[in-house]
Design an enzyme around this catalytic site. Structure first.
Site, short mmCIF file in Angstrom:
data_model
loop_
_atom_site.label_atom_id
_atom_site.label_comp_id
_atom_site.label_asym_id
_atom_site.label_seq_id
_atom_site.Cartn_x
_atom_site.Cartn_y
_atom_site.Cartn_z
N HIS A 113 -5.98 -7.29 -5.11
CA HIS A 113 -5.41 -8.69 -4.58
C HIS A 113 -5.99 -9.13 -3.95
O HIS A 113 -7.06 -9.01 -2.99
CB HIS A 113 -3.89 -7.94 -3.55
CG HIS A 113 -4.43 -7.13 -2.18
ND1 HIS A 113 -4.56 -7.94 -1.17
CD2 HIS A 113 -4.60 -5.90 -2.17
CE1 HIS A 113 -4.86 -7.12 -0.20
NE2 HIS A 113 -5.14 -5.88 -0.76
N ASP A 142 -4.68 -12.01 -1.38
CA ASP A 142 -4.17 -12.15 -0.27
C ASP A 142 -4.86 -11.62 0.93
O ASP A 142 -5.22 -10.42 0.90
CB ASP A 142 -2.60 -12.32 -0.49
CG ASP A 142 -2.08 -10.82 -0.40
OD1 ASP A 142 -2.49 -10.11 -1.24
OD2 ASP A 142 -1.15 -10.54 0.53
N ASP A 192 -10.19 -6.32 2.95
CA ASP A 192 -8.83 -5.97 2.21
C ASP A 192 -8.13 -7.18 1.84
O ASP A 192 -7.41 -7.89 2.36
CB ASP A 192 -7.90 -5.14 3.36
CG ASP A 192 -6.78 -4.80 2.82
OD1 ASP A 192 -6.67 -4.50 1.79
OD2 ASP A 192 -5.63 -4.42 3.79
N GLU A 208 0.23 -8.86 -1.96
CA GLU A 208 0.20 -7.32 -1.78
C GLU A 208 0.44 -6.86 -0.44
O GLU A 208 1.06 -6.27 -0.07
CB GLU A 208 -1.30 -6.82 -2.43
CG GLU A 208 -1.16 -5.43 -2.23
CD GLU A 208 -1.55 -4.59 -0.90
OE1 GLU A 208 -1.51 -3.35 -0.96
OE2 GLU A 208 -1.91 -5.16 -0.10
N GLU A 209 -0.05 -7.81 0.57
CA GLU A 209 0.05 -7.34 1.74
C GLU A 209 1.69 -7.63 2.35
O GLU A 209 1.63 -7.01 3.67
CB GLU A 209 -0.79 -8.25 2.67
CG GLU A 209 -2.27 -8.26 2.61
CD GLU A 209 -2.95 -6.76 3.04
OE1 GLU A 209 -2.19 -6.00 3.57
OE2 GLU A 209 -4.06 -6.35 2.86
N ASP A 253 -8.69 -0.62 -3.81
CA ASP A 253 -8.29 -1.10 -2.37
C ASP A 253 -8.22 -0.17 -1.47
O ASP A 253 -7.40 -0.11 -0.25
CB ASP A 253 -6.76 -1.44 -2.88
CG ASP A 253 -5.90 -2.27 -1.49
OD1 ASP A 253 -6.79 -2.96 -0.80
OD2 ASP A 253 -4.80 -2.55 -1.83
N HIS A 312 -6.91 -5.47 8.67
CA HIS A 312 -6.14 -6.60 9.23
C HIS A 312 -6.50 -7.00 10.79
O HIS A 312 -5.45 -7.04 11.79
CB HIS A 312 -4.74 -5.68 9.62
CG HIS A 312 -4.25 -5.44 8.21
ND1 HIS A 312 -3.14 -4.84 7.91
CD2 HIS A 312 -4.78 -5.69 6.83
CE1 HIS A 312 -2.76 -4.69 6.54
NE2 HIS A 312 -3.89 -4.91 6.09
#
Length: 417
Positions: free
Chosen positions: A78, A80, A141, A175-176, A198, A384
């Site tokens: 992903h 995003d 990520d 996805e997040e 991932d 994150h």
């Protein structure tokens, strides 16, 4: 190595933060900036059937170069990044030949990435790390995963002597915020199975994840002048506090590991008249997962009964929605797809770390949509947040794993699976 570094940095410096409050897909217009770049890059490296739909889902094909029948496999990531921490103005820092000591991310703000706190850093002594500057997340990520997939496909295009079947790749938005697979067209993708790139630490191979639900709980109250509130005021914030205290002690993210589930309170906003609590519910075990949801309802009923006479109606209103389920149920019947990935890692000198995901990936939803989809490491750590980093050598190894999986799947034995 420099090729991977340059590609990765070209991705992470494009802000693609998603937004759970948005109802559009993608949830933020800026995700198109990287999506459109990827489309052009995929065409440039020589992939075919490169497409992007109106919701920014990208698919492309590397055609088979063998004559016998081979399963069609896929690799998915992903583009995003998490809204938990800003992904704007990312300024990656390169740490060559890491010496095992503290890394000063930002001297002015005294932000330090230290192995005394993040012990995994010591696994990568002597390697090249890419870190943040302490003011943003990095975006490994899952832009590390995208980097690895694109680089592996480019390598296979440029080295046709490596035999492989038809390979499909897919890149998704959002996805997040739990929507990455919502509009993924499994039939159009056309793979027998796929792998999401991932995961985190080098060697990770995962085919179990949490069953997941989100709960929004609204607490009602009655506001009365505090000087005359005896027997009249109902403070919704205090009721929310009572609700939280009814949850099992020790079953929070910071106190659990492995297969242990939890309740995670992540938003609380209120006043005397109304308080809204948002939490997530996680458990690998389906029965325990259902019991956790039942407990939320049980606590609500208990409080509603307590205030029934005084308030006159339900004072606690619950909304619980399932988000995704444990992919293990869908992967075990085709366990050979995990075995292939495990064999690929071993053949290039990586020790597989097979463990459950304490979270979810696009692969969990895709598995339930008919595309079994285990998860493979992408190499990053501390996702994150400002302490996120990725070893370049881990990304290189992930590229090798993708290539080796393609080779193994193209053997006669694998084609008969």
């Amino acid at each position: 190595m420099q090729h991977i570094i340059d590609r990765f940095i070209s991705y992470v410096t494009i802000d693609t933060e998603s937004d759970h409050k948005s109802e559009s897909t993608p949830s933020t217009a800026k995700q198109w900036n990287l999506a459109n770049k990827l489309i052009e890059e995929l065409k440039t490296i020589g992939l075919q059937d490169v497409t992007i739909d109106e919701k920014a889902y990208i698919m492309a094909t590397l055609p088979s170069n063998v004559t016998h029948e081979v399963p069609v496999i896929g690799f998915i990531s992903h583009f995003d990044t998490s809204p938990d921490f800003t992904g704007a103005n990312v300024k990656p820092q390169i740490v060559s030949n890491y010496d095992g000591k503290d890394i000063v991310l930002n001297a002015e703000k005294n932000i330090v990435l230290s192995p005394s706190y993040f012990k995994d850093l010591l696994l990568y002594k002597g390697q090249t790390l890419i870190t943040t500057d302490g003011t943003t997340l990095l975006g490994a990520d899952d832009k590390a995963g995208i980097t690895e997939i694109v680089t592996a496909m480019e390598f296979l295009v440029n080295n046709p002597e490596i035999k492989h079947g038809k390979i499909r790749i897919g890149f998704t938005p959002d996805e997040e915020i739990g929507r990455g697979a919502h509009h993924f067209d499994v039939e159009k993708f056309g793979a027998d199975w796929a792998y999401t790139m991932d995961g985190s630490q080098i060697g990770e191979l995962e085919y179990e994840n949490f069953n997941a639900a989100g709960a929004k709980i609204t607490f009602k109250g009655k506001s009365v002048h505090p000087g005359y509130a005896k027997g009249k005021m109902i403070n919704s914030m205090l009721i929310a506090n009572d609700f939280i205290n009814e949850l099992p002690a020790g079953e929070t993210p910071e106190e659990t590991k492995g297969y242990e589930g939890f309740f995670h309170v992540h938003h609380l906003n209120g006043s005397i008249e109304e308080t809204v609590l948002e939490l997530i519910i996680r458990d690998h075990n389906k029965k325990k997962f259902e019991k956790r949801k039942e407990l939320i309802e049980k606590i609500a009923r208990k409080i509603n009964k307590k205030f029934a006479k005084q308030f006159g109606e339900d004072i606690v209103i619950t909304e619980i929605k399932d988000q995704y389920y444990n992919m293990k149920e869908k992967v075990l019947p085709v366990k050979h797809i995990v075995d292939i990935a495990e064999k690929a890692m071993k053949e290039i000198g990586i020790k597989p770390l097979i463990k459950p995901i304490r979270g979810g990936t696009d692969g969990s939803q895709l598995s339930y949509k008919g595309l079994p989809c285990p998860n493979i490491f992408a190499g990053g750590h501390n996702f994150h947040g400002k302490y996120e980093y990725v070893p370049v050598e881990s990304m290189q190894k992930a590229v090798e794993v993708i290539v080796k999986i393609a080779e193994l799947t193209a053997t006669e034995d694998s084609s008969k699976k």
